[in-house]
Design a protein around this motif. Structure first.
Motif, PDB file in Angstrom:
ATOM      1  N   ARG A 133      78.963   6.435  21.218  1.00  0.00           N
ATOM      2  CA  ARG A 133      78.135   4.675  21.893  1.00  0.00           C
ATOM      3  C   ARG A 133      77.343   5.089  22.855  1.00  0.00           C
ATOM      4  O   ARG A 133      78.444   4.773  23.589  1.00  0.00           O
ATOM      5  CB  ARG A 133      78.870   3.928  20.708  1.00  0.00           C
ATOM      6  N   ARG A 134      76.564   4.479  23.270  1.00  0.00           N
ATOM      7  CA  ARG A 134      76.318   5.215  24.642  1.00  0.00           C
ATOM      8  C   ARG A 134      74.750   3.941  24.393  1.00  0.00           C
ATOM      9  O   ARG A 134      73.980   3.232  24.008  1.00  0.00           O
ATOM     10  CB  ARG A 134      75.503   6.247  24.419  1.00  0.00           C
ATOM     11  N   GLN A 135      75.496   2.937  25.856  1.00  0.00           N
ATOM     12  CA  GLN A 135      74.692   1.521  25.620  1.00  0.00           C
ATOM     13  C   GLN A 135      73.514   2.077  26.688  1.00  0.00           C
ATOM     14  O   GLN A 135      74.460   2.149  27.589  1.00  0.00           O
ATOM     15  CB  GLN A 135      75.170   0.727  25.301  1.00  0.00           C
ATOM     16  N   LEU A 136      72.567   1.797  27.172  1.00  0.00           N
ATOM     17  CA  LEU A 136      71.690   0.925  28.357  1.00  0.00           C
ATOM     18  C   LEU A 136      70.412  -0.284  28.599  1.00  0.00           C
ATOM     19  O   LEU A 136      70.420  -0.619  27.503  1.00  0.00           O
ATOM     20  CB  LEU A 136      70.880   2.379  29.028  1.00  0.00           C
ATOM     21  N   SER A 137      71.266  -0.870  29.801  1.00  0.00           N
ATOM     22  CA  SER A 137      70.140  -1.914  30.207  1.00  0.00           C
ATOM     23  C   SER A 137      69.384  -1.530  31.357  1.00  0.00           C
ATOM     24  O   SER A 137      69.267  -0.821  32.624  1.00  0.00           O
ATOM     25  CB  SER A 137      71.074  -3.100  30.552  1.00  0.00           C
ATOM     26  N   PHE A 138      68.406  -2.657  31.383  1.00  0.00           N
ATOM     27  CA  PHE A 138      66.604  -1.968  32.049  1.00  0.00           C
ATOM     28  C   PHE A 138      66.332  -2.868  32.307  1.00  0.00           C
ATOM     29  O   PHE A 138      66.472  -4.685  31.805  1.00  0.00           O
ATOM     30  CB  PHE A 138      65.823  -0.794  31.544  1.00  0.00           C
ATOM     31  N   VAL A 139      65.543  -3.554  33.937  1.00  0.00           N
ATOM     32  CA  VAL A 139      64.830  -4.618  34.080  1.00  0.00           C
ATOM     33  C   VAL A 139      64.245  -4.489  34.560  1.00  0.00           C
ATOM     34  O   VAL A 139      63.572  -3.286  35.724  1.00  0.00           O
ATOM     35  CB  VAL A 139      65.307  -5.853  34.746  1.00  0.00           C
ATOM     36  N   SER A 140      62.429  -4.323  34.241  1.00  0.00           N
ATOM     37  CA  SER A 140      61.241  -4.361  35.441  1.00  0.00           C
ATOM     38  C   SER A 140      61.196  -4.220  36.677  1.00  0.00           C
ATOM     39  O   SER A 140      61.050  -5.901  36.649  1.00  0.00           O
ATOM     40  CB  SER A 140      60.104  -3.947  34.590  1.00  0.00           C
ATOM     41  N   LEU A 141      60.908  -4.072  37.876  1.00  0.00           N
ATOM     42  CA  LEU A 141      60.799  -4.776  38.292  1.00  0.00           C
ATOM     43  C   LEU A 141      59.294  -5.690  38.705  1.00  0.00           C
ATOM     44  O   LEU A 141      58.678  -6.022  39.534  1.00  0.00           O
ATOM     45  CB  LEU A 141      60.927  -3.917  40.184  1.00  0.00           C
ATOM     46  N   HIS A 142      58.412  -4.527  37.782  1.00  0.00           N
ATOM     47  CA  HIS A 142      56.527  -4.944  37.636  1.00  0.00           C
ATOM     48  C   HIS A 142      56.508  -5.831  36.902  1.00  0.00           C
ATOM     49  O   HIS A 142      55.234  -7.362  37.046  1.00  0.00           O
ATOM     50  CB  HIS A 142      56.197  -3.754  37.521  1.00  0.00           C
ATOM     51  N   THR A 143      57.109  -5.980  35.613  1.00  0.00           N
ATOM     52  CA  THR A 143      57.151  -7.348  34.590  1.00  0.00           C
ATOM     53  C   THR A 143      57.854  -8.154  33.878  1.00  0.00           C
ATOM     54  O   THR A 143      57.845  -8.749  33.189  1.00  0.00           O
ATOM     55  CB  THR A 143      56.439  -6.098  33.006  1.00  0.00           C
TER      56      THR A 143
END
Length: 222
Positions: free
Chosen positions: A75-85
């Protein structure tokens, strides 16, 4: 944070320092006269560091131990946050032996060309690289994204303004991403990415990010 049936959480907001776009602009209509280079944007940022759908079969060819460890994870999970939006995404993109098509679509949207709104197809191997990288960094912090997919028009515009942008950038193929991460120094992110030997790694210390891609193994930057 809005719950999503496929274990994807997506929150959309606008960064106060960046004026919102009125609407996505087609790549072909991008105004190359406007200064939108990523280095100009990052200088403005200053010191900011902040399911189930149809399945896609997992790759069966394993090229090195790091990739093997990533492929072995059930099981593979990732998290992201955009520094532009300021968009945020937490997603389980791989589960029960296959990539989740719906989750991959969410990732593609999250990592779209923010200048034009054009959505590309991100390489699942790049996600596996990031998954393995986050494990090595021993953190659950999201990857802070400066640049994911870039349409050819955007890339040509950036390349015309900076020698640091390749005219045939892997960003256009969804095989590259520029990132940073809260609580982790750029030098450590770079070193752990190099240790993976899963692609190219570049560090941009002055502007505050690390580039990783699934191209040939190589390194650059100081």
């Amino acid at each position: 944070m809005v719950a999503r049936p496929n274990t994807t959480d997506l929150t959309i907001g606008i960064t106060p320092d960046i004026p919102p776009e009125s609407a996505p602009v087609p790549c072909s209509a991008l105004d190359t006269s406007v200064e939108t280079g990523r280095r100009g944007f990052l200088r403005g940022l200053g010191g900011l560091f902040l399911g189930a759908g149809a399945a896609i079969a997992a790759p069966t060819i394993i090229t090195n131990p790091a990739e093997a460890a990533s492929v072995a994870a059930p099981r593979r999970q990732l998290s992201f946050v955009s520094l532009h939006t300021s968009e945020k995404l937490k997603v389980t993109y791989y589960n029960n032996g296959s990539y989740d098509r719906s989750a991959l679509k969410d990732v593609n949207h999250m990592l779209r060309d923010w200048r034009t709104g054009e959505v590309g197809n991100m390489d699942p191997k790049l996600l596996d690289l990031l998954f393995q990288l986050r494990q090595r960094l021993r953190t659950d912090e999201p990857f802070q994204v400066i640049s994911g997919y870039r349409c050819p028009k955007t890339n040509a515009m950036l390349a015309s303004k900076s020698e640091g942008v390749a005219t045939k950038s892997l960003h256009m193929e969804g095989k590259a991403i520029d990132i940073t991460m809260a609580g982790r120094q750029l030098s450590r992110i770079r070193q752990e990415a190099l240790n993976l030997r899963m692609g190219g790694v570049g560090i941009y210390s002055k502007t505050g990010f690390v580039h990783v891609d699934t191209g040939r193994v190589r390194q650059w930057g100081v």
